[in-house]
Design an enzyme around this catalytic site. Structure first.
Site, PDB file in Angstrom:
ATOM      1  N   TYR A  52       0.834  -1.200   0.000  1.00 45.24           N
ATOM      2  CA  TYR A  52       0.000   0.000   0.000  1.00 45.24           C
ATOM      3  C   TYR A  52       0.870   1.252   0.000  1.00 45.24           C
ATOM      4  O   TYR A  52       1.656   1.483   0.930  1.00 45.24           O
ATOM      5  CB  TYR A  52      -0.933   0.019   1.210  1.00 45.24           C
ATOM      6  CG  TYR A  52      -2.048  -1.007   1.160  1.00 45.24           C
ATOM      7  CD1 TYR A  52      -2.328  -1.726   0.001  1.00 45.24           C
ATOM      8  CD2 TYR A  52      -2.844  -1.249   2.276  1.00 45.24           C
ATOM      9  CE1 TYR A  52      -3.349  -2.665  -0.046  1.00 45.24           C
ATOM     10  CE2 TYR A  52      -3.874  -2.184   2.237  1.00 45.24           C
ATOM     11  CZ  TYR A  52      -4.115  -2.885   1.074  1.00 45.24           C
ATOM     12  OH  TYR A  52      -5.131  -3.807   1.050  1.00 45.24           O
ATOM     13  N   SER A 215     -13.429  -3.717  -0.427  1.00 41.28           N
ATOM     14  CA  SER A 215     -14.183  -2.966  -1.447  1.00 41.28           C
ATOM     15  C   SER A 215     -15.692  -3.102  -1.262  1.00 41.28           C
ATOM     16  O   SER A 215     -16.417  -3.451  -2.190  1.00 41.28           O
ATOM     17  CB  SER A 215     -13.778  -3.412  -2.857  1.00 41.28           C
ATOM     18  OG  SER A 215     -12.483  -2.985  -3.173  1.00 41.28           O
ATOM     19  N   PRO A 216     -16.209  -2.808  -0.075  1.00 44.83           N
ATOM     20  CA  PRO A 216     -17.645  -2.988   0.172  1.00 44.83           C
ATOM     21  C   PRO A 216     -18.540  -1.976  -0.532  1.00 44.83           C
ATOM     22  O   PRO A 216     -19.769  -2.118  -0.487  1.00 44.83           O
ATOM     23  CB  PRO A 216     -17.758  -2.849   1.693  1.00 44.83           C
ATOM     24  CG  PRO A 216     -16.604  -1.985   2.076  1.00 44.83           C
ATOM     25  CD  PRO A 216     -15.495  -2.375   1.146  1.00 44.83           C
ATOM     26  N   GLY A 220     -17.356  -4.391  -9.753  1.00 44.88           N
ATOM     27  CA  GLY A 220     -16.173  -4.826 -10.476  1.00 44.88           C
ATOM     28  C   GLY A 220     -14.992  -4.844  -9.528  1.00 44.88           C
ATOM     29  O   GLY A 220     -15.135  -4.822  -8.302  1.00 44.88           O
ATOM     30  N   PHE A 226     -20.390   1.988  -6.514  1.00 43.35           N
ATOM     31  CA  PHE A 226     -21.784   1.965  -6.952  1.00 43.35           C
ATOM     32  C   PHE A 226     -22.616   3.005  -6.212  1.00 43.35           C
ATOM     33  O   PHE A 226     -23.732   3.320  -6.595  1.00 43.35           O
ATOM     34  CB  PHE A 226     -22.401   0.573  -6.766  1.00 43.35           C
ATOM     35  CG  PHE A 226     -22.349   0.042  -5.357  1.00 43.35           C
ATOM     36  CD1 PHE A 226     -23.259   0.453  -4.397  1.00 43.35           C
ATOM     37  CD2 PHE A 226     -21.394  -0.899  -5.001  1.00 43.35           C
ATOM     38  CE1 PHE A 226     -23.214  -0.056  -3.100  1.00 43.35           C
ATOM     39  CE2 PHE A 226     -21.349  -1.418  -3.716  1.00 43.35           C
ATOM     40  CZ  PHE A 226     -22.254  -0.993  -2.765  1.00 43.35           C
TER      41      PHE A 226
END
Length: 305
Positions: A52, A215-216, A220, A226
């Protein structure tokens, strides 16, 4: 915030964890504000990885808490290793070296948790076992887990390692549900019936492992969020309606959807926005009914058989 137990350990932590991938973009002062906010709302697990920010996320984290050593006792600090430029590496040498380098960057004596970061097709489980044993005996890692692995890979590791695997960190959100889709579409010919992970969800329940959902808020892998996305009007409409009904934000509802799953699940959120972090933390107070959970699942474009 409600507490969960990490896997089969006695470690208690908040239902939501903070992913520190983006922390390298912050000053130490701003990072400290994020960390303090997280702790204030009950988030105690901080998720890192050696890659990271090319290691800078761990350095910024260390700088942020440097003046308050007592904070370390309030945290569950987790890091990951195994991804290298162009390949994956679960060799004994790389695992040990990665942990030692992470500890230097974090300016800490030990990690609470180490996860193996992506499956390595060339993994020798005996080497992983030797690395885990040495790190445990040297006091550099307390607990272990994996990331993005299916049950067969975990069983292979467990045949050699002495330490229990507490966690499997996988992608999971209302817009990324292959492990759930397959459970509905058993013995059918449609695309959703494909079992893409050999039953991670069921395996985790049977073996008391914690699923950490990365990635909640994403659809994709790297396409974007979203949330508020005009490409997903039905989902966002349902999220907002439930948010208004429950008195929280749509982000909290998206996290509450994950927490409603009947297993040990800990969403890892990566926001560095303190206001949003406070909003997300309220997911722990939300109770979604069975009908509400399925309504969100369908509004994300999923059809029940």
């Amino acid at each position: 915030m409600k507490q969960i137990q990490l896997g089969t350990s006695q470690v208690q932590t908040g239902e939501v964890g903070l992913g520190c991938m983006r922390m390298d973009s912050l000053s130490a002062k701003d990072a400290r504000h994020v960390i303090d906010t997280a702790l204030d709302v009950g988030i105690t697990l901080f998720d890192h990885a050696d890659i990271y920010g090319k290691g800078n996320s761990e350095r910024v984290f260390a700088s942020a808490i440097k003046d308050t050593p007592s904070l370390r006792e309030k945290m569950i600090v987790q890091s990951k290793c195994g991804i290298r430029k162009g390949f994956f590496d679960f060799s004994k040498e790389h695992i040990i070296t990665s942990v030692e380098e992470s500890l230097k960057r974090l300016e800490m004596d030990y990690l609470d948790v180490l996860l193996l970061h992506r499956p390595d097709a060339l993994m020798e489980p005996e080497e992983v076992a030797e690395a885990f044993t040495r790190l445990k005996e040297d006091g550099k890692v307390a607990y272990f887990g994996v990331s993005n692995q299916h049950p067969g890979q975990m069983e292979l590791l467990k045949a050699y390692v002495r330490e229990p695997l507490l966690i499997n960190q996988v992608q999971l959100s209302v817009m990324h549900t292959p492990m759930i889709d397959a459970s509905f579409n058993v013995n059918m010919y449609n695309r959703e019936a494909i079992n893409r992970d050999l039953g991670i969800m069921e395996y985790s329940r049977l073996h008391n492992m914690t699923i950490q959902a990365w990635s909640p808020f994403q659809y994709g892998m790297i396409e974007g969020t979203f949330m508020g996305n005009e490409d997903f009007p039905n989902l966002n409409k349902t999220l907002q309606e439930l948010a208004d009904k429950k008195g929280v934000t749509d982000s909290a509802i998206a996290i509450a959807w994950l927490l409603r799953l009947p297993l040990s699940v800990q969403p890892i959120v990566g926001t560095m926005n303190t206001s949003r972090l406070k909003d997300i933390s309220k997911a722990s107070e939300v109770e979604l009914t069975r009908e509400e959970w399925y309504e969100l699942y369908r509004s994300a474009g999923n059809e029940l058989p």
